[in-house]
Write an enzyme that holds these catalytic residues in place. Structure first.
Site, mmCIF file in Angstrom:
data_model
loop_
_atom_site.group_PDB
_atom_site.id
_atom_site.type_symbol
_atom_site.label_atom_id
_atom_site.label_comp_id
_atom_site.label_asym_id
_atom_site.label_seq_id
_atom_site.Cartn_x
_atom_site.Cartn_y
_atom_site.Cartn_z
ATOM 1 C CG ASP A 137 48.281 43.206 21.422
ATOM 2 O OD1 ASP A 137 48.505 43.277 20.111
ATOM 3 O OD2 ASP A 137 47.525 42.818 21.853
ATOM 4 C CE LYS A 153 51.900 56.233 23.843
ATOM 5 N NZ LYS A 153 51.115 56.089 22.886
ATOM 6 C CG ASP A 173 57.405 42.545 15.132
ATOM 7 O OD1 ASP A 173 56.816 41.711 16.429
ATOM 8 O OD2 ASP A 173 57.426 43.469 15.025
ATOM 9 C CD GLU A 199 47.508 33.991 10.993
ATOM 10 O OE1 GLU A 199 47.388 34.449 12.921
ATOM 11 O OE2 GLU A 199 45.864 33.248 10.652
ATOM 12 C CE1 TYR A 200 48.640 39.438 14.075
ATOM 13 C CE2 TYR A 200 50.776 41.584 14.630
ATOM 14 C CZ TYR A 200 49.227 41.021 13.872
ATOM 15 O OH TYR A 200 47.783 41.999 14.001
HETATM 16 N N1 SAM Z 1 48.981 35.299 17.526
HETATM 17 C C1 SAM Z 1 48.695 35.787 16.090
HETATM 18 C C2 SAM Z 1 49.876 35.927 15.176
HETATM 19 O O1 SAM Z 1 51.050 35.398 15.998
HETATM 20 O O2 SAM Z 1 49.884 36.089 14.008
HETATM 21 C C3 SAM Z 1 48.262 37.163 16.528
HETATM 22 C C4 SAM Z 1 49.469 38.548 17.309
HETATM 23 S S1 SAM Z 1 48.589 39.497 17.346
HETATM 24 C C5 SAM Z 1 49.588 41.445 17.192
HETATM 25 C C6 SAM Z 1 47.863 39.718 18.990
HETATM 26 C C7 SAM Z 1 46.832 38.775 19.294
HETATM 27 O O3 SAM Z 1 46.779 38.670 20.555
HETATM 28 C C8 SAM Z 1 45.591 39.626 18.954
HETATM 29 O O4 SAM Z 1 44.729 38.544 18.290
HETATM 30 C C9 SAM Z 1 44.983 39.906 20.662
HETATM 31 O O5 SAM Z 1 43.597 40.219 19.767
HETATM 32 C C10 SAM Z 1 45.770 39.097 21.319
HETATM 33 N N2 SAM Z 1 45.164 38.830 22.848
HETATM 34 C C11 SAM Z 1 46.224 40.236 23.495
HETATM 35 N N3 SAM Z 1 45.870 40.559 24.904
HETATM 36 C C12 SAM Z 1 44.737 39.174 25.174
HETATM 37 C C13 SAM Z 1 44.355 39.189 26.199
HETATM 38 N N4 SAM Z 1 44.636 39.168 27.303
HETATM 39 N N5 SAM Z 1 44.105 37.165 26.208
HETATM 40 C C14 SAM Z 1 43.369 37.213 24.931
HETATM 41 N N6 SAM Z 1 43.502 37.478 23.087
HETATM 42 C C15 SAM Z 1 44.410 38.560 23.627
#
Ligand code: SAM
Length: 212
Positions: free
Chosen positions: A118, A122, A154, A192-193
């Site tokens: 993520d 901000k 990305d 997936e992303y």
């Molecule tokens: N890595 C996957 C992909 O590239 O398709 C998912 C990307 S998605 C944008 C980010 C994922 O990271 C989400 O499923 C979110 O719940 C998880 N995530 C974010 N911060 C995290 C944290 N501190 N601990 C565990 N999971 C986290």
């Protein structure tokens, strides 16, 4: 992406304890004992629905993979993938990766993967970015000497932020690419992303860094 709430997810995770590690903090220093083979340990933070960890575990049987994911609604899909593939070198953790030092011993991990983390664009949310300096301190502690962080995204802003953050922390950038798919790197396993964004024609950024 909106994920539907699955009220049964927590029970499902508990039932699948041959794949989900239910007491991850108790495994500190002994993660390799959870696997059939004692070998290199790779960690993915934010595993999502598990496409990457499944593909990597299949392709790299000489490595044990641990995926941490804080969203139970997507983790259940990752569990299903590992189960269906009958992989013995991949385990999953339902946790918020706040401080990896509570879960892993110093030098326990060989590689950390950050896939499409993520971006928290901000400025007031900077501390939440998985490449903020407080996270880098944790990675440095749990990673072996010369252990790598491999990051894909990305998001150009997050990528640039990460390169600066790594450099300011004194890390060595081993490889930086602004268009991963142009390289036709056969070892790359898409998340997936990654699939979603590259299908839209967006470039995928990747960097590989070590703590000197
Ligand atoms: N890595 C996957 C992909 O590239 O398709 C998912 C990307 S998605 C944008 C980010 C994922 O990271 C989400 O499923 C979110 O719940 C998880 N995530 C974010 N911060 C995290 C944290 N501190 N601990 C565990 N999971 C986290």
């Amino acid at each position: 992406m909106r994920i539907r709430n699955k009220p049964w997810a927590e029970d499902y995770i508990k039932k699948n304890d041959s794949i989900a590690v239910l007491n991850p903090y108790e495994e500190k220093g002994n993660w390799n004992q959870l696997f059939t083979e004692k070998q290199k340990l790779a960690l993915e933070i934010g595993t999502g629905k598990g496409q990457f960890i499944e593909g990597m575990a299949k392709k790299n049987p000489e490595t044990n993979f641990i995926g941490i994911e804080r969203d139970k609604n997507v983790l259940v899909s990752a569990i299903d993938k590992i189960k269906e593939s009958e992989l013995s070198n991949a385990r999953l953790v339902y946790e918020n990766a706040r401080d990896l030092r509570d879960m892993f011993a110093r030098d326990e991990i060989d590689t950390i993967y950050l896939n499409f983390s993520d971006p928290w664009p901000k400025t007031r949310h900077e501390k939440r970015r998985l490449t903020y300096k407080t996270f880098l301190e944790q990675y440095q502690n749990v990673l072996k000497d010369q252990g790598k962080i491999i990051l894909k995204t990305d998001n150009r802003g997050f990528f640039e932020y990460t390169l600066v953050s790594f450099s300011q922390f004194g890390m060595k950038l081993e490889d930086v690419t602004l268009d991963l798919h142009e390289l036709e790197d056969e070892s790359n396993v898409m998340t997936e992303y990654e699939e979603k964004f590259s299908n839209k024609g967006q470039p995928i950024y990747r960097c590989i860094a070590t703590f000197e």
